[in-house]
Write an enzyme that holds these catalytic residues in place. Structure first.
Site, short mmCIF file in Angstrom:
data_model
loop_
_atom_site.label_atom_id
_atom_site.label_comp_id
_atom_site.label_asym_id
_atom_site.label_seq_id
_atom_site.Cartn_x
_atom_site.Cartn_y
_atom_site.Cartn_z
N LYS A 122 -37.74 59.46 -127.27
CA LYS A 122 -38.35 59.17 -125.96
C LYS A 122 -39.87 59.15 -126.09
O LYS A 122 -40.55 58.29 -125.54
CB LYS A 122 -37.90 60.20 -124.94
CG LYS A 122 -36.48 59.95 -124.46
CD LYS A 122 -35.86 61.12 -123.73
CE LYS A 122 -34.38 60.82 -123.48
NZ LYS A 122 -33.62 62.00 -123.06
N GLN A 166 -34.34 67.82 -120.74
CA GLN A 166 -33.32 67.37 -121.68
C GLN A 166 -32.05 68.22 -121.54
O GLN A 166 -32.11 69.44 -121.60
CB GLN A 166 -33.87 67.44 -123.12
CG GLN A 166 -32.93 66.90 -124.18
CD GLN A 166 -32.68 65.40 -124.04
OE1 GLN A 166 -33.59 64.61 -123.83
NE2 GLN A 166 -31.41 65.00 -124.12
N ASP A 189 -34.84 60.59 -114.10
CA ASP A 189 -33.46 60.55 -114.59
C ASP A 189 -32.51 60.10 -113.48
O ASP A 189 -31.39 59.65 -113.75
CB ASP A 189 -33.04 61.96 -115.06
CG ASP A 189 -32.90 62.03 -116.57
OD1 ASP A 189 -32.80 60.96 -117.19
OD2 ASP A 189 -32.89 63.14 -117.11
#
Ligand code: NDP
Length: 362
Positions: A122, A166, A189
């Site tokens: 990422k 995460q 997200d």
């Protein structure tokens, strides 16, 4: 890790219905440049040829109609690169016009190797797209309070436009508490319950669409695959992939069925589908015989299977038996190189959307 293959039972794929043999022939005769969206009807002249040839195929034609991989490969890696380049252009325009660079904060708790790899990827993708990235690594035994403090700081930081925690988190942490703490305007997200609620409601727009399902739909769009009016089956109903993917498909006017672990005879559903999105986590579960000829397959699953030939001792496969499915489907995503790179591209896209929205930049 699972040891699983699908080559042993490729008999199912060999016994293809005639309509699929037409597809193989059409591709062969018209060459690689000929690819029509999968739901187009056959050219009239060719239809005639195929019907005649099926009556008594010559050896040459028999060879032509042998079942070979005929599905168009949906190349997520190259589409993701294209999207990253587009984002890069927009980031430069934003920087030049209002002096703002989008920023993404990523928080990793613990030392899981796979999570560390995802975070590294990422970060690298942010760099390539010109987006600032901020990384926090916390030890496995951190408390929820410590993590919540970082989230709160990023919520208040104007240079941060997206926050990603995460997953999975260590088992002593309450995932729901943590995800709910990310302010919805920075929840790139798209996991916030409000986002999913809005996604499910007619006439409402989510602040962010969850990255992996968004990537699946983007692939369909970029390959000119129409969704409206099609029958779609989503295998899996998780909060982060299956459920939002089904919601997105129905927003695009597909008629959607969801298959899950309690579904009896899942293949009866998948065989009716024009589009299948599979997000299960079972290697090679979806066989060629589960697929309607000409269907489009988006394989989200990432499953390590033993492979003594690989230096790592394993390789990654999807939920769909690629070898069989690529002989039946009209288009399919590979694993790796399909949905995976798109997930990161959509994360960058959501971060850019967030920064533009916060600074009212069109
Ligand atoms: P989850 O484990 O959260 O969900 C799996 C879903 O599959 C559940 O809804 C479960 O049903 C269903 N399921 C399990 N077994 C079967 C079965 N035999 N038949 C039908 N349905 C079944 O997984 P995720 O959604 O998080 O991830 C799914 C896969 O996608 C994994 O391989 C993961 O690694 C991959 N993934 C890939 C990403 C990418 O970027 N490419 C991103 C995220 C995930 P039930 O609800 O009944 O338990």
């Amino acid at each position: 890790m699972v040891c699983s293959g699908c080559s042993s039972s490729s008999a199912t794929a060999r016994l293809l219905p005639m309509s699929h043999q037409h597809v193989v022939l059409r591709r062969f005769l018209l060459g690689p440049l000929y690819w029509r969206p999968p739901f187009c009807s056959f050219p009239r002249t060719f239809k005639t040829l195929a019907v005649h040839s099926s009556a008594s195929p010559s050896p040459v034609l028999a060879a032509l109609i042998a079942p070979e991989a005929s599905a168009k490969v949906i190349d997520g890696k190259s589409v993701a690169k294209q999207i990253r380049d587009e984002i890069n252009t927009e980031v430069s325009r934003m920087k030049d016009t209002i002096g703002v660079v989008p920023g993404l904060a990523v928080i990793l708790v613990g030392d899981r190797k796979d999570s560390a790899t995802y975070v590294r990827n990422k970060k690298k993708s942010c760099e390539l797209a010109g987006i600032n990235s901020y990384e926090v690594r916390l030890p496995e035994d951190s408390t929820e309070q410590e993590l919540l403090k970082f989230i709160s700081d990023f919520n208040d930081d104007p240079s941060v436009h997206g926050i990603l925690v995460q997953l999975p988190l260590p088992s002593h942490m309450n995932e729901q508490n943590i995800l709910n703490a990310v302010c919805i305007e920075k929840d790139v997200d798209g996991f916030h319950p409000l986002n999913i609620g809005r996604l499910a409601m007619r006439g409402r727009e989510p602040t962010f669409v969850p990255c992996t399902p968004k990537g699946c739909i983007e692939l369909l769009h970029r390959y000119g695959i129409s969704i409206k009016g099609k029958r779609a089956v989503v295998i899996g109903r998780s909060n982060i992939v299956g459920m939002p993917a089904a919601l997105l498909l129905q927003r695009e006017d597909a008629t959607v069925s969801i298959v899950h672990s309690r579904t009896k005879n899942p293949e009866e559903f998948t065989r009716q589908a024009d589009i299948i999105i599979s997000a299960v986590g079972q290697p090679n579960m979806v066989r060629g015989s589960w697929i309607k000829p000409g269907a489009v397959i988006i394989d989200v699953g990432i499953n390590p299977v033993e492979d003594p030939k690989s230096p790592r001792g394993y390789r990654l496969v999807g939920d769909v038996c690629y070898e069989e499915a690529s002989k039946v489907a009209s288009a399919i995503t590979p694993v790796p190189g399909g949905v995976g790179p798109m997930t990161i591209a959509m994360l960058l896209s959501n971060t850019l959307i967030s920064a533009k929205r916060m600074h009212n930049f069109q």
